[in-house]
Design a protein around this motif. Structure first.
Motif, PDB file in Angstrom:
ATOM      1  N   GLN A 198      58.774  61.399 -40.090  1.00 55.68           N
ATOM      2  CA  GLN A 198      58.251  60.054 -39.881  1.00 55.68           C
ATOM      3  C   GLN A 198      59.033  59.307 -38.807  1.00 55.68           C
ATOM      4  O   GLN A 198      58.454  58.660 -37.935  1.00 55.68           O
ATOM      5  CB  GLN A 198      58.304  59.263 -41.192  1.00 55.68           C
ATOM      6  CG  GLN A 198      57.254  59.676 -42.214  1.00 55.68           C
ATOM      7  CD  GLN A 198      57.234  58.723 -43.396  1.00 55.68           C
ATOM      8  OE1 GLN A 198      58.279  58.316 -43.902  1.00 55.68           O
ATOM      9  NE2 GLN A 198      56.062  58.360 -43.837  1.00 55.68           N
ATOM     10  N   GLN A 199      60.373  59.410 -38.872  1.00 56.11           N
ATOM     11  CA  GLN A 199      61.186  58.659 -37.922  1.00 56.11           C
ATOM     12  C   GLN A 199      61.066  59.222 -36.514  1.00 56.11           C
ATOM     13  O   GLN A 199      60.988  58.469 -35.538  1.00 56.11           O
ATOM     14  CB  GLN A 199      62.649  58.656 -38.369  1.00 56.11           C
ATOM     15  CG  GLN A 199      63.502  57.677 -37.572  1.00 56.11           C
ATOM     16  CD  GLN A 199      64.868  57.492 -38.180  1.00 56.11           C
ATOM     17  OE1 GLN A 199      65.448  58.418 -38.740  1.00 56.11           O
ATOM     18  NE2 GLN A 199      65.409  56.279 -38.072  1.00 56.11           N
ATOM     19  N   ALA A 200      61.062  60.548 -36.390  1.00 60.02           N
ATOM     20  CA  ALA A 200      60.912  61.161 -35.068  1.00 60.02           C
ATOM     21  C   ALA A 200      59.563  60.780 -34.455  1.00 60.02           C
ATOM     22  O   ALA A 200      59.471  60.475 -33.254  1.00 60.02           O
ATOM     23  CB  ALA A 200      61.045  62.672 -35.167  1.00 60.02           C
ATOM     24  N   ALA A 201      58.495  60.789 -35.269  1.00 63.59           N
ATOM     25  CA  ALA A 201      57.168  60.418 -34.761  1.00 63.59           C
ATOM     26  C   ALA A 201      57.141  58.966 -34.307  1.00 63.59           C
ATOM     27  O   ALA A 201      56.582  58.643 -33.248  1.00 63.59           O
ATOM     28  CB  ALA A 201      56.115  60.661 -35.846  1.00 63.59           C
ATOM     29  N   SER A 202      57.764  58.087 -35.102  1.00 59.60           N
ATOM     30  CA  SER A 202      57.808  56.671 -34.715  1.00 59.60           C
ATOM     31  C   SER A 202      58.588  56.479 -33.423  1.00 59.60           C
ATOM     32  O   SER A 202      58.204  55.690 -32.562  1.00 59.60           O
ATOM     33  CB  SER A 202      58.451  55.844 -35.840  1.00 59.60           C
ATOM     34  OG  SER A 202      57.632  55.833 -36.986  1.00 59.60           O
ATOM     35  N   GLY A 203      59.705  57.209 -33.279  1.00 61.65           N
ATOM     36  CA  GLY A 203      60.508  57.102 -32.072  1.00 61.65           C
ATOM     37  C   GLY A 203      59.769  57.593 -30.835  1.00 61.65           C
ATOM     38  O   GLY A 203      59.818  56.959 -29.768  1.00 61.65           O
ATOM     39  N   LEU A 204      59.080  58.711 -30.970  1.00 59.43           N
ATOM     40  CA  LEU A 204      58.313  59.245 -29.838  1.00 59.43           C
ATOM     41  C   LEU A 204      57.178  58.311 -29.443  1.00 59.43           C
ATOM     42  O   LEU A 204      56.886  58.125 -28.257  1.00 59.43           O
ATOM     43  CB  LEU A 204      57.771  60.636 -30.198  1.00 59.43           C
ATOM     44  CG  LEU A 204      58.828  61.742 -30.328  1.00 59.43           C
ATOM     45  CD1 LEU A 204      58.208  63.006 -30.917  1.00 59.43           C
ATOM     46  CD2 LEU A 204      59.474  62.038 -28.977  1.00 59.43           C
ATOM     47  N   HIS A 205      56.540  57.722 -30.441  1.00 62.72           N
ATOM     48  CA  HIS A 205      55.478  56.752 -30.143  1.00 62.72           C
ATOM     49  C   HIS A 205      56.065  55.525 -29.452  1.00 62.72           C
ATOM     50  O   HIS A 205      55.481  54.988 -28.493  1.00 62.72           O
ATOM     51  CB  HIS A 205      54.778  56.345 -31.428  1.00 62.72           C
ATOM     52  CG  HIS A 205      53.760  55.255 -31.240  1.00 62.72           C
ATOM     53  ND1 HIS A 205      52.624  55.417 -30.478  1.00 62.72           N
ATOM     54  CD2 HIS A 205      53.725  53.974 -31.695  1.00 62.72           C
ATOM     55  CE1 HIS A 205      51.923  54.292 -30.482  1.00 62.72           C
ATOM     56  NE2 HIS A 205      52.583  53.401 -31.204  1.00 62.72           N
TER      57      HIS A 205
END
Length: 530
Positions: free
Chosen positions: A233-240
């Motif tokens: 979840q955190q990696a996806a939010s960061g990439l977005h």
């Protein structure tokens, strides 16, 4: 000197003696097949019936929290009390591996590895989000103090530190000390069942022991999946946040697949060529990130915040540990009970890692270091990240000040946005989350594989590959099944896995105390201890 006490804990059991070996594998019957079937059924069932799975998980979590909140809190308190007592008890002189055993690692290296065990995806995910949530009342406040007040700010840090301080490390200490003592001092297999030998004797090599190890594996693999879900979840939010790639379920699933593939490569390279290199990268990146936040942010305020965090923690640790007569149900049910269940389900993983690097340490030295070193480092980390975020809120700077927590996994990046070199800082944060993700998956598969191979540490690589894939599959299933409330599904599985293993840990504590007491009598009778 008197008669020599008989060593009642000597056994003829050989690790892996009842293993089965189809296709060259080394499977501990019935621990491996039972746990493998349970995990596969969970993954398949969740993917086929996501709504029913989510309803079942949510219902289980709510029922457990409502009925067993007191059990989690009192159990965690007991683990802290036992650990503190062990520091001062005469058994503290016992040395892991025998009285002539020498530490395998220097004290500095040992401290560094304890720090490595204490760092993880959880610290990256919650270091900003939890203090901000406590301060702004996103999910209640400790003791229901009014949100956004000086009292709320102080308790925001004290309450956060309560969840990351002595209590979780007491849980890890009990598991690690039990594994180390019975493995190194009594030559028993490095599995959870060995700690029950003082209570069950040779029955631990039969079905009672099988059930203990099955529960340990299930708790561990779901505890790992909890952390992996947070990481995705955190990696996806960061990439977005950086690239606008989106942060939905498809992106999170793709991250899990990609990271699991890298973890498989790490497994195939072995400990020295894989997880060791990644662990060193972890520590380097974490250190860089920590010092940058301290010196790029309001440095003096962060140093003052360290004092506030420590003093608030010391002042409030006892009231926060009380499960009775609390009016802040929303807060301590949503935070404390979840955390205690998560730490307990995670404990075989961290405990086995700590045990394997602690041969040659005395019980007193071991417990003191395991309790204090990670707690101090965590206080510095939380004060830096959480303190920076609270400072921005008080000054009315940025998204956290204007909107509060809109997406938990985005909170760290929103804090970074108000520091210099934002894009670089956020990119390093994403890389660190992913590397933590990989090392957790790789190291976790090693621990699970050791338990399912009857305590052997040299089981075939194919088995570790299987568990790496299963850990990723569970995390993916939780995110898919949870849908828009994937965080709730992840928390639900941690609470559900933690409840039965809490009982296991309580009995393990009893077995550990019996084992250490017997060992001291034995050493005194031999003249090896006074």
């Amino acid at each position: 000197m008197g008669d020599v006490v008989k060593d009642e804990y000597q056994t003829d059991y050989v690790a892996g003696q009842d293993n089965i070996k189809p296709l060259g594998l080394d499977l501990h019957a019935p621990v491996f097949p039972v746990t493998a079937i349970l995990v596969i059924l969970f993954v398949v069932g969740t993917l086929m019936f996501p709504e029913a799975a989510k309803s079942l998980l949510d219902g289980a979590k709510n029922d457990i929290i409502a009925s067993f909140d007191w059990f989690f809190l009192l159990s965690a308190n007991l683990f802290v009390i036992v650990c503190i007592a062990l520091i001062f008890m005469p058994v503290g002189k016992i040395r892991l591996g025998g009285m002539d055993s020498k530490p395998e690692f220097s004290t500095i290296s040992w401290f560094a590895m304890l720090f490595a065990a204490g760092m993880g995806i959880g610290l990256m995910f919650w270091a900003v989000a939890e203090p901000v949530a406590n301060y702004t009342g996103w999910s209640g406040t400790p003791f229901n103090v009014p949100a956004n007040t000086p009292e709320a700010r102080e308790l925001a840090m004290g309450g956060t530190m309560y969840h990351w301080g002595l209590h979780p490390w007491a849980v890890y200490s009990i598991v690690a000390l039990s594994l180390a003592f019975f493995a190194f001092n009594k030559n028993m297999p490095l599995t959870i069942r060995s700690a029950f030998f003082p209570l069950l004797k040779d029955k631990v090599w039969g079905w009672p022991g099988h059930i203990i190890d099955i529960l340990a594996v299930v708790a561990t693999i779901f505890g790992l999946a909890t952390s992996l879900g947070f990481g995705a979840q955190q990696a996806a939010s960061g990439l977005h946040y950086l690239f606008g790639w989106g942060s939905g379920i498809n992106v999170q699933m793709a991250i899990i697949v990609g990271v699991t593939a890298v973890a498989l490569m790490s497994v195939l390279r072995g400990l020295d060529g894989g997880v060791k290199i990644l662990s060193n990268l972890n520590m380097s990146l974490a250190g860089i990130l920590l010092f940058f936040v301290i010196f790029a942010g309001p440095t003096m305020s962060l140093l003052e915040n360290l004092w506030v965090t420590a003093s608030s923690y010391v002042t409030n640790v006892v009231p926060l540990s009380n499960p009775f007569g609390r009016e802040d149900d929303v807060w301590f049910h949503g935070w404390t009970v979840f955390y205690w269940a998560w730490w307990i389900s995670w404990s075989p993983f961290v405990g086995m890692f700590i045990a394997r690097v602690s041969r040659g340490r005395t019980v007193r030295e071991f417990v003191t270091a395991v309790l204090l070193i990670p707690t101090v480092i965590t206080a510095i980390w939380m004060s830096a990240f959480g303190g920076a975020a609270l400072e921005q809120i008080d000054q009315g700077i940025g998204a956290l000040a204007n909107d509060g927590i809109t997406e938990v996994s985005l909170a760290m990046f929103q804090m970074f946005a108000n520091l210099p070199l934002t894009s670089i800082l956020s990119f390093v944060g994403i890389v660190l989350v992913l590397v933590f993700f990989i090392t957790s998956s790789d190291s976790g598969s090693l621990v699970v594989d050791s338990i399912t191979a009857g305590g052997k540490t040299d089981a075939p690589t194919a088995q570790r590959v299987f568990w790496v894939v299963m850990e990723g599959a569970i995390a993916a299933a939780l995110i898919f099944g949870g849908g828009s409330d994937a965080l709730g599904a992840i928390q639900a599985i941690a609470v559900s896995a933690g409840l039965p293993f809490t009982l296991i840990l309580l009995i393990m504590t009893w077995g550990l105390l019996k084992g250490l007491t017997h060992e001291r009598k034995l050493l005194i009778s031999r003249g090896e201890m006074t």
